[in-house]
Motif scaffolding. Sequence first.
Motif, PDB file in Angstrom:
ATOM      1  N   GLN A  44      21.514  45.730 -28.171  1.00  7.14           N
ATOM      2  CA  GLN A  44      21.951  45.597 -26.781  1.00  7.14           C
ATOM      3  C   GLN A  44      21.011  44.681 -25.997  1.00  7.14           C
ATOM      4  N   GLU A  48      21.975  41.053 -24.292  1.00  5.93           N
ATOM      5  CA  GLU A  48      21.752  40.765 -22.877  1.00  5.93           C
ATOM      6  C   GLU A  48      20.900  39.509 -22.695  1.00  5.93           C
ATOM      7  N   ARG A  52      22.008  35.834 -21.061  1.00  7.49           N
ATOM      8  CA  ARG A  52      21.255  35.212 -19.967  1.00  7.49           C
ATOM      9  C   ARG A  52      20.846  33.781 -20.322  1.00  7.49           C
TER      10      ARG A  52
END
Length: 292
Positions: A44, A48, A52
């Motif tokens: 996870q 993320e 980004r």
Amino acid sequence: MTPSTQSLALSSQSLVAAISNPGSLGTIESYIGTVNRLPMLTQQQETELGERLRDNDDLEAARQLVLSHLRLVVSVSRQYLGYGLPHADLIQEGNIGLMKAVKRFDPARGVRLVSFAVHWIKAEIHEYVVRNWRMVKVATTKAQRKLFFNLRRMRPDGQTLDPEQIAHIARELNVKPEEVSEMEVRLSGQEMALDQPHDDADTYAPIQYLADDGSEPTQVLERRAHDALQGEGLAEAIEQLDPRSRRIVEARWLQDEGGATLHELAAEFGVSAERVRQIEAAAFKKMRAVLA
């Protein structure tokens, strides 16, 4: 930022400069110890950070992705220690491959960065090994690179390969048998300096056994023939021209300083500059025939 991600960022400050120079932490062992203490990212967290970086060009996200996978570079680089190159240099090249992989990483593909990055890390290390293993590059084509990194492992006990073994390796690696034989010879050979000095006055460096092309009989005869062609041959060819053609060639090309222009010769002979050019071209053609 999650606690573990924050811990990664805080504990890795000294590694930012060390990515391009693993030895900057003191010893390679210190670098490896520091790398192995960095926490790994969960899937996870990795997703993320990857989003980004992909969507916002977030350099902080890229930094965390790189730092969390430095241990992978260390692990891969150990596979190439047998080539006699410094471990720190192998890690440095692998880090370059890791950074290239992070730049191209897209979490939407459903592949973990570790699986994606290992190919880029190996590619950079392969290029470094091939470029620096010896002074003379031993592998340039795709087949030669494949043989370079697999032949030593596939050669039983480092012994000379027989025809059956060569054919087997060629089938396994999908290369030609003659390429296997050629790479075996390259890997077995040793480099020697051409001008290597010797303490023994009765021995000579390899460079002293090389032939001097300048003194080779055929080269000497060719130079003499070339000089004769430029001197006597050229004079004979000019003699075959009519007076006007000879005057144009000599005025245009055989003056110590700048030769006459087409317009100057056109005025001298009372013809057009184009006609002078045609006479000059015809004269060159006739001279080439005589020289041949």
